[in-house]
Design an enzyme around this catalytic site. Structure first.
Site, PDB file in Angstrom:
ATOM      1  N   LYS A  17       0.827  -1.219   0.000  1.00 19.31           N
ATOM      2  CA  LYS A  17       0.000   0.000   0.000  1.00 19.31           C
ATOM      3  C   LYS A  17       0.859   1.267   0.000  1.00 19.31           C
ATOM      4  CE  LYS A  17      -2.376  -0.605   3.799  1.00 19.31           C
ATOM      5  NZ  LYS A  17      -1.906  -1.905   4.296  1.00 19.31           N
ATOM      6  N   ARG A 136      11.235  -1.578  11.547  1.00 19.08           N
ATOM      7  CA  ARG A 136       9.997  -1.107  12.176  1.00 19.08           C
ATOM      8  C   ARG A 136       9.670  -2.001  13.365  1.00 19.08           C
ATOM      9  NH1 ARG A 136       4.847   0.261   8.394  1.00 19.08           N
ATOM     10  NH2 ARG A 136       3.784  -0.797  10.100  1.00 19.08           N
TER      11      ARG A 136
HETATM   12  P1  AMP Z   1       0.265   0.899   8.878  1.00 19.29           P
HETATM   13  O1  AMP Z   1       1.495   1.702   8.688  1.00 19.29           O
HETATM   14  O2  AMP Z   1      -0.889   1.374   8.039  1.00 19.29           O
HETATM   15  O3  AMP Z   1       0.511  -0.585   8.724  1.00 19.29           O
HETATM   16  O4  AMP Z   1      -0.199   1.110  10.406  1.00 19.29           O
HETATM   17  C1  AMP Z   1       0.638   0.752  11.493  1.00 19.29           C
HETATM   18  C2  AMP Z   1      -0.188   0.648  12.771  1.00 19.29           C
HETATM   19  O5  AMP Z   1      -0.802   1.913  13.063  1.00 19.29           O
HETATM   20  C3  AMP Z   1      -1.348  -0.345  12.701  1.00 19.29           C
HETATM   21  O6  AMP Z   1      -0.953  -1.669  12.987  1.00 19.29           O
HETATM   22  C4  AMP Z   1      -2.274   0.226  13.778  1.00 19.29           C
HETATM   23  O7  AMP Z   1      -1.800  -0.082  15.076  1.00 19.29           O
HETATM   24  C5  AMP Z   1      -2.123   1.728  13.588  1.00 19.29           C
HETATM   25  N1  AMP Z   1      -3.093   2.274  12.595  1.00 19.29           N
HETATM   26  C6  AMP Z   1      -2.822   2.802  11.359  1.00 19.29           C
HETATM   27  N2  AMP Z   1      -3.944   3.190  10.755  1.00 19.29           N
HETATM   28  C7  AMP Z   1      -4.961   2.888  11.593  1.00 19.29           C
HETATM   29  C8  AMP Z   1      -6.374   3.029  11.518  1.00 19.29           C
HETATM   30  N3  AMP Z   1      -6.980   3.548  10.427  1.00 19.29           N
HETATM   31  N4  AMP Z   1      -7.108   2.610  12.579  1.00 19.29           N
HETATM   32  C9  AMP Z   1      -6.532   2.116  13.684  1.00 19.29           C
HETATM   33  N5  AMP Z   1      -5.206   1.926  13.826  1.00 19.29           N
HETATM   34  C10 AMP Z   1      -4.409   2.318  12.787  1.00 19.29           C
END
Ligand code: AMP
Length: 189
Positions: A17, A136
């Site tokens: 993504k 990360r």
């Molecule tokens: P990502 O970088 O999109 O994989 O997000 C990393 C982490 O941030 C996720 O595992 C969640 O803990 C938190 N996070 C990101 N976006 C959301 C969202 N829309 N709702 C809730 N938690 C989020």
């Protein structure tokens, strides 16, 4: 009159993504809103939100809908007209409903939702590779499995949400960056 453009990019962790969001936003002159990036920024700056979010993110859970929606609202408020690519949001049905309400308030609506489709084994391998490169803190195998589970339980139902309401395209996310980008571009109006 409806104005602007709102694209949603969905997919399980490791589906690519972030990379595709970057390119798509640039190619369509959209502002990329990544809730994951925004949260990581809060964590780094040790804001009140960052301090709350850190432990939740590290264990692979979702940050509360209220906090996320408030964060997105404050970004959308700066947009006139709303021209955004949403990466990692919405992730739950209440977030999707809140987004519809917010966009209606800004005289806008979701233009298209793209879901990247990649099988789980490939995702886990990709994320473990990313862990080595980027370090990360939520890219260890236990947290990765947890994030997959949370995706399947809370976020995957949104595919149906957008399929029924408007505009879902499911795209094969396996292939080179260019191949996947071309597939996405083909389905967008
Ligand atoms: P990502 O970088 O999109 O994989 O997000 C990393 C982490 O941030 C996720 O595992 C969640 O803990 C938190 N996070 C990101 N976006 C959301 C969202 N829309 N709702 C809730 N938690 C989020």
């Amino acid at each position: 009159m409806r104005t602007g453009e709102v694209l949603i990019l969905m997919g399980p962790p490791g589906a690519g993504k972030g990379t595709q969001a970057e390119r798509l936003a640039a190619s369509r002159c959209l502002t990329k809103l990544s809730t994951g990036d925004m949260l990581r920024d809060h964590v780094q700056r040790e804001t009140e939100l960052g301090l709350k979010a850190r432990a939740i993110m590290d264990r692979g859970d979702l940050v509360s809908d209220d906090l996320i929606v408030a964060m997105v609202r404050s970004e959308l408020e700066t947009q006139e007209p709303v021209r955004v690519l949403l990466d990692g949001f919405p992730r739950t049905t209440p977030q999707a409903e809140a987004l519809d309400t917010l966009l209606a308030e800004f005289n806008s609506e979701v233009s298209a939702a793209i879901a990247l489709d990649v099988v789980e084994d490939v995702l886990v391998q990709r994320l473990l590779g990313r862990a080595e490169q980027e370090g990360r803190s939520d890219d260890n195998e236990e947290t990765i499995r947890k994030r997959m589970h949370v995706y399947n339980e809370k976020t995957a139902p949104l595919l149906r949400y957008y399929q029924v309401r408007c505009c879902l395209s499911v795209i094969d996310g396996v292939g080179s960056m260019d191949e996947v980008f071309d597939r996405i571009s083909e389905v967008l109006p």
